[in-house]
Design a protein around this motif. Structure first.
Motif, PDB file in Angstrom:
ATOM      1  N   LEU A  92      18.118  -2.362  -2.288  1.00 51.92           N
ATOM      2  CA  LEU A  92      19.070  -3.455  -2.476  1.00 51.92           C
ATOM      3  C   LEU A  92      18.435  -4.743  -1.973  1.00 51.92           C
ATOM      4  N   TYR A  93      19.050  -5.867  -2.315  1.00 52.37           N
ATOM      5  CA  TYR A  93      18.620  -7.128  -1.709  1.00 52.37           C
ATOM      6  C   TYR A  93      19.798  -8.078  -1.629  1.00 52.37           C
ATOM      7  N   SER A  94      19.713  -8.982  -0.671  1.00 47.84           N
ATOM      8  CA  SER A  94      20.705 -10.049  -0.512  1.00 47.84           C
ATOM      9  C   SER A  94      19.971 -11.380  -0.573  1.00 47.84           C
ATOM     10  N   ASP A  95      20.630 -12.443  -0.181  1.00 46.94           N
ATOM     11  CA  ASP A  95      19.980 -13.749  -0.181  1.00 46.94           C
ATOM     12  C   ASP A  95      18.915 -13.853   0.902  1.00 46.94           C
ATOM     13  N   ASN A  96      18.952 -12.952   1.900  1.00 45.46           N
ATOM     14  CA  ASN A  96      18.059 -13.081   3.048  1.00 45.46           C
ATOM     15  C   ASN A  96      17.127 -11.896   3.269  1.00 45.46           C
ATOM     16  N   SER A  97      17.461 -10.730   2.719  1.00 49.58           N
ATOM     17  CA  SER A  97      16.719  -9.522   3.084  1.00 49.58           C
ATOM     18  C   SER A  97      16.632  -8.561   1.913  1.00 49.58           C
ATOM     19  N   ILE A  98      15.686  -7.627   2.065  1.00 45.28           N
ATOM     20  CA  ILE A  98      15.615  -6.471   1.184  1.00 45.28           C
ATOM     21  C   ILE A  98      16.002  -5.254   2.013  1.00 45.28           C
ATOM     22  N   TYR A  99      16.740  -4.329   1.394  1.00 46.21           N
ATOM     23  CA  TYR A  99      17.249  -3.147   2.090  1.00 46.21           C
ATOM     24  C   TYR A  99      16.666  -1.893   1.438  1.00 46.21           C
ATOM     25  N   PHE A 159       5.455   0.013   1.252  1.00 45.23           N
ATOM     26  CA  PHE A 159       4.322  -0.908   1.105  1.00 45.23           C
ATOM     27  C   PHE A 159       4.711  -1.978   0.088  1.00 45.23           C
ATOM     28  N   ILE A 160       4.755  -3.231   0.526  1.00 48.07           N
ATOM     29  CA  ILE A 160       5.219  -4.325  -0.337  1.00 48.07           C
ATOM     30  C   ILE A 160       4.102  -5.350  -0.510  1.00 48.07           C
ATOM     31  N   ASN A 161       3.830  -5.671  -1.771  1.00 44.80           N
ATOM     32  CA  ASN A 161       2.864  -6.713  -2.108  1.00 44.80           C
ATOM     33  C   ASN A 161       3.599  -7.774  -2.920  1.00 44.80           C
ATOM     34  N   GLY A 162       3.997  -8.862  -2.229  1.00 40.76           N
ATOM     35  CA  GLY A 162       4.842  -9.874  -2.855  1.00 40.76           C
ATOM     36  C   GLY A 162       4.188 -10.615  -3.996  1.00 40.76           C
ATOM     37  N   PHE A 163       2.845 -10.587  -4.075  1.00 44.02           N
ATOM     38  CA  PHE A 163       2.148 -11.271  -5.170  1.00 44.02           C
ATOM     39  C   PHE A 163       1.696 -10.295  -6.248  1.00 44.02           C
ATOM     40  N   GLU A 206      16.237  -2.820   6.979  1.00 40.03           N
ATOM     41  CA  GLU A 206      16.448  -4.200   6.530  1.00 40.03           C
ATOM     42  C   GLU A 206      15.199  -4.989   6.859  1.00 40.03           C
ATOM     43  N   ILE A 207      14.560  -5.526   5.828  1.00 46.23           N
ATOM     44  CA  ILE A 207      13.354  -6.332   5.996  1.00 46.23           C
ATOM     45  C   ILE A 207      13.670  -7.749   5.532  1.00 46.23           C
ATOM     46  N   PRO A 208      13.789  -8.697   6.443  1.00 44.85           N
ATOM     47  CA  PRO A 208      14.092 -10.079   6.046  1.00 44.85           C
ATOM     48  C   PRO A 208      12.984 -10.649   5.168  1.00 44.85           C
ATOM     49  N   PHE A 209      13.359 -11.489   4.232  1.00 48.19           N
ATOM     50  CA  PHE A 209      12.356 -12.138   3.392  1.00 48.19           C
ATOM     51  C   PHE A 209      11.401 -12.984   4.229  1.00 48.19           C
ATOM     52  N   ALA A 210      11.861 -13.414   5.388  1.00 46.29           N
ATOM     53  CA  ALA A 210      11.004 -14.215   6.264  1.00 46.29           C
ATOM     54  C   ALA A 210       9.817 -13.416   6.781  1.00 46.29           C
ATOM     55  N   ALA A 211       9.906 -12.068   6.714  1.00 43.60           N
ATOM     56  CA  ALA A 211       8.800 -11.231   7.178  1.00 43.60           C
ATOM     57  C   ALA A 211       7.775 -10.974   6.084  1.00 43.60           C
ATOM     58  N   LEU A 212       8.049 -11.452   4.851  1.00 50.33           N
ATOM     59  CA  LEU A 212       7.183 -11.183   3.709  1.00 50.33           C
ATOM     60  C   LEU A 212       6.584 -12.472   3.175  1.00 50.33           C
ATOM     61  N   ARG A 213       5.657 -12.339   2.248  1.00 52.83           N
ATOM     62  CA  ARG A 213       5.112 -13.481   1.521  1.00 52.83           C
ATOM     63  C   ARG A 213       5.172 -13.147   0.040  1.00 52.83           C
ATOM     64  N   LYS A 259      15.983 -17.554  -2.023  1.00 47.82           N
ATOM     65  CA  LYS A 259      15.524 -18.733  -1.310  1.00 47.82           C
ATOM     66  C   LYS A 259      15.295 -18.344   0.148  1.00 47.82           C
ATOM     67  N   PRO A 260      14.054 -18.044   0.506  1.00 40.76           N
ATOM     68  CA  PRO A 260      13.798 -17.626   1.880  1.00 40.76           C
ATOM     69  C   PRO A 260      14.248 -18.693   2.871  1.00 40.76           C
ATOM     70  N   PRO A 261      14.807 -18.294   4.000  1.00 42.73           N
ATOM     71  CA  PRO A 261      15.227 -19.254   5.013  1.00 42.73           C
ATOM     72  C   PRO A 261      14.013 -19.896   5.689  1.00 42.73           C
ATOM     73  N   THR A 262      14.284 -20.942   6.393  1.00 41.23           N
ATOM     74  CA  THR A 262      13.226 -21.578   7.170  1.00 41.23           C
ATOM     75  C   THR A 262      12.602 -20.562   8.120  1.00 41.23           C
ATOM     76  N   ARG A 263      11.281 -20.423   8.060  1.00 44.82           N
ATOM     77  CA  ARG A 263      10.583 -19.485   8.948  1.00 44.82           C
ATOM     78  C   ARG A 263      10.087 -20.242  10.171  1.00 44.82           C
TER      79      ARG A 263
END
Length: 788
Positions: free
Chosen positions: A66-73, A104-108, A159-166, A216-220
């Motif tokens: 799952l995902y929300s505006d701030n995190s992936i679950y 294992f997540i590769n955002g690019f 829960e992995i916040p988008f702020a922890a990813l690129r 929209k990732p939050p301010t990191r």
């Protein structure tokens, strides 16, 4: 949705994330209704040992995203017999004897770097930044997880916040994704997207995650203030100190992060395993300071950075006049501050910048005739800088440019090193071409420039793999102001061939044979510096016991250009043979044992080296484990430099014995709180039996006129007992009791017990420290302020 075909091995899998607007409680239950709307990623395939075997019906794995505006679950159901699940509790980032689940997540989706998040069946978190050849577990992200053991297996919720990813700025995201499950009792690892071990590259065999849109990732922006206090006590005095400082992490944009340390404190970093060093080169130590270990993959490109240079010993030693002696010389230089910026653009360009400043440091020189002293600058205010550009392409290749620079204020030595590095794989990851070109410049009383070049071509797929490489290093090549390099002025050829099984046989889970050939020639004289052939076997039995064998033959005389401490003078090294056996029993058992004997025999009368290492470990239960290690090393008739006498180079023929004993242990109170023990006693003595004069051809003859006592007896003790509590995400309290002692003398004492007693009685130092680090997320802090 999940894309499935009858061919799970060739089709790139895809899973779709589902958007959620309802809050998800991380409790390991998956009881929110939105979980039912996501289709599972399933049909896992074994990675090792039986590569390609489908998952078993009674051990199936289902993962929903799952995902929300701030995190992936991540929600995972791992079917199994709950009574058979291994679940040792360890420190953070330690795997131990436990079942594991990893994402294992590769955002690019570029096949180059993963953000990996693991959780054990006991609830312990592990995370790392992974490239094809390295997993950096010093990187710590802020994320949440919970596990539950059930009557049908165990459940994981993350829960992995988008702020922890690129990831890219695209409205519709496509991420590289793989999922791993380890069943520890059988040492089996399964992945969602099949990883073919025939292929050398792993990351680009990942599947795909889709469905994440308009995030929209939050301010990191993260602040990590700390406070620490120390009480140090020795036989002569007691000193109390306190420190306050802060680490700052700021996301400059979606891809780039700034890390800064203000008033650094490394007082609780692990101690160094110092040895009695009788050779011509400095001892190289591991980096234990978090700032210089976390997220440094870009900065390690080209092996030009040895971060212990920053804040290490001063670069100069005071020149003294007649009647003067150095009475105070600092072991280290204080680090004032450091900053690093790193990240990667949407086009795959990685950029890294690291800068550190160390303070002006002096030594004290005493005039013994008039008792007057003077301070001498041994390290001025200095700036250390590294800049990296790393362009990835084709999801498996890269070209990099690296520059390191050290600038010291005043008439001190400055240095600059640049390198271009390439690592290119064919589209099917079957062949690799790699290499580099490095240039160094030193600016001091005598400016110098040097260079080195390296080229390698290799077959990287299948059961049989091979390659050949060559390197050239000029005499003036010098990276030692910010890197570390011992030997220059040579060229070499290295060839290798290895064969491996990819699936278990009747006797082995894994089996690999490696053969290597190496020749190294000094440029000026054409003399051999090294020349050897090596064969080794690495195997794992069906009971998951590891056995390794090594044989190395140096068939001809070689020459050491450094042991003499005089440029151009060599020491001949006779032909020799080395062999060892290493056995490591399966750590799943409560009692396990590592053992390794080895021997090296020289074609020289009485010259032989042998070593014996043994390390039993016992896991009392899932909370308590103790590991003891003992190592004995003996060198008979070893030859090495000891002194100069007039124009002669004096060598010692010596018998040397070294004993190393260590004990480590942990007691886990829970998955966030541990007690940790690390202790080490090192004892080494070198007893000279003859002295020799080094001759021009590298041989030597006995010198009966040299009578100076050059025997050495060295003892070192280190003991750390710590308590660590991760009381909130990213926040930690650590209490540490440390004691240490050192004794160096020319009087040989072969009685082990007497050495230990003398060490503890004469100069035992004690340190007690407590440190508090608190993680503050700007976004949450902003809400605190609004509510206030």
């Amino acid at each position: 949705m999940v894309t499935t075909t009858s061919n799970l091995y060739s089709q790139k899998k895809s899973v779709q994330a589902v958007k959620t607007s309802q809050p998800i409680v991380i409790d390991g239950k998956l009881d929110e209704s939105i979980w039912q709307e996501a289709l599972p990623a399933s049909d896992f395939i074994m990675f090792e040992p039986d590569n390609g075997q489908r998952e078993f019906n009674d051990r199936k794995t289902e993962v929903k995203i799952l995902y929300s505006d701030n995190s992936i679950y991540i929600g995972a159901i791992l079917y199994d017999n709950p009574n058979l699940i291994n679940k040792e509790i360890t420190q953070r980032d330690r795997f131990g004897v436990s079942d594991h689940f990893g994402v294992f997540i590769n955002g690019f989706n570029d096949g180059q770097q993963d953000f990996r998040f693991f959780v054990s069946a006991s609830g312990v978190q592990m995370d790392c930044l992974a490239t094809e050849n390295n997993e950096d577990f010093s990187w710590d992200a802020i994320w949440d997880s919970k596990v539950q053991i059930t009557d049908y297996g165990w459940v994981v919720e993350m829960e992995i916040p988008f702020a922890a990813l690129r990831f890219s700025k695209e409205d519709s995201q496509t991420w590289g994704l793989n999922i791993l499950r380890e069943i520890r009792r059988d040492r089996q690892k399964f992945t969602w997207s099949f990883i073919d071990r025939n292929i050398g590259n792993v990351i680009n065999q990942a599947g795909v995650l889709t469905g994440i849109e308009n995030i929209k990732p939050p301010t990191r922006l993260f602040f990590i203030p700390y406070t620490s206090g120390y009480v140090e006590s020795s036989a002569t005095n007691t000193i109390s100190t306190a420190k306050v400082g802060m680490d700052i992490k700021y996301g400059i944009n979606d891809s780039f992060t700034l890390d800064a340390i203000l008033v650094p404190d490394f007082g609780q970093a692990a101690f160094d395993n110092v040895v009695l060093n009788l050779g011509p080169f400095e001892q190289q130590f591991n980096e234990n300071r978090p700032f210089f270990t976390e997220g440094t993959d870009l900065f390690s490109k080209g092996d030009l950075l040895y971060s212990r240079r920053i804040g290490g010993p001063p670069s100069t030693y005071p020149a003294t006049n007649e009647g003067e002696q150095v009475v105070e010389y600092p072991n280290t230089v204080n680090l004032l501050n450091a900053v690093k910026i790193s990240g990667r653009t949407d086009d795959g360009l990685g950029i890294g910048f690291l800068n550190a400043i160390t303070e002006k440091t002096t030594a004290r020189v005493l005039n013994t005739q008039n008792n007057e002293s003077r301070n001498v600058v041994v390290e001025p205010l200095s700036n250390y800088n590294i800049l990296v550009f790393d362009q990835r392409f084709n999801k498996n290749s890269s070209v990099s440019f690296i520059n390191t620079n050290v600038t010291r204020v005043g008439d001190f030595r400055d240095a600059n090193v640049s390198a271009v590095i390439f690592d290119i794989n064919t589209s099917g990851n079957k062949y690799n071409v790699s290499g580099d070109l490095k240039m160094s410049s030193i600016y001091d009383a005598e400016n110098s420039n040097g260079f080195s070049g390296y080229f390698n071509v290799a077959k990287t797929f299948g059961k049989s793999r091979y390659g050949i490489a060559t390197k050239y290093v000029s005499e003036q090549f010098d990276i030692n102001d910010l890197g570390i390099n011992f030997v220059t002025n040579y060229h070499n050829i290295y060839a290798y061939y290895n064969y491996r099984i990819l699936n278990p046989t009747k006797r082995y889970n894994s089996f690999r044979v490696n053969t290597d050939y190496y020749i190294e020639i000094e440029n000026t004289t054409g003399k051999l510096q090294e020349h050897w052939l090596k064969a080794n076997i690495n195997s794992t039995t069906l009971k998951n016991d590891y056995i390794g064998y090594n044989l190395l033959i140096s068939p001809v005389q070689t020459f050491n250009f450094y042991e003499s401490r005089v440029s151009g003078r060599v020491l001949a090294i006779p032909e020799n043979v080395y062999a060892n056996i290493f056995f490591s029993s399966n750590y799943n058992r409560k009692f396990a044992l590592d053992i390794e004997p080895n021997i090296r025999i020289f074609k020289q009368e009485n010259r032989i080296n042998y070593n014996f290492f043994v390390s039993p470990r016992y896991r009392f239960n899932d909370r308590l484990t103790l590991i003891y290690s003992a190592n004995y090393n003996r060198q008979n008739s070893d030859i090495g430099w000891v002194d100069f006498m007039n124009d002669d180079i004096i060598l010692a023929e010596r018998n040397r014995s070294t004993f190393t004993n260590s004990l480590t242990g942990k007691y886990a109170i829970n998955d966030k709180m541990t007690l940790n023990l690390t202790s080490r006693h090192y004892f080494s003595f070198a007893e000279n039996i003859k002295f020799h004069t080094l001759l021009e051809d590298g041989s030597f003859e006995e010198n009966q006129n040299y009578t100076t006592d050059k025997d050495v007896n060295f003892n070192l003790w280190n003991f750390d007992l710590s308590y660590s509590w991760w009381f909130a995400p990213g926040s930690q309290i650590t209490a540490l009791y440390r004691n240490n002692a050192q004794d160096f003398t020319n009087d040989i004492n072969k009685n082990y017990g007497s050495n230990v007693s003398n060490l503890f009685e004469t100069n035992l130092n004690h340190v007690f420290s407590i440190s508090l680090r608190y993680f503050i997320d700007y976004n949450k802090a902003k809400n605190w302020i609004k509510k206030a």
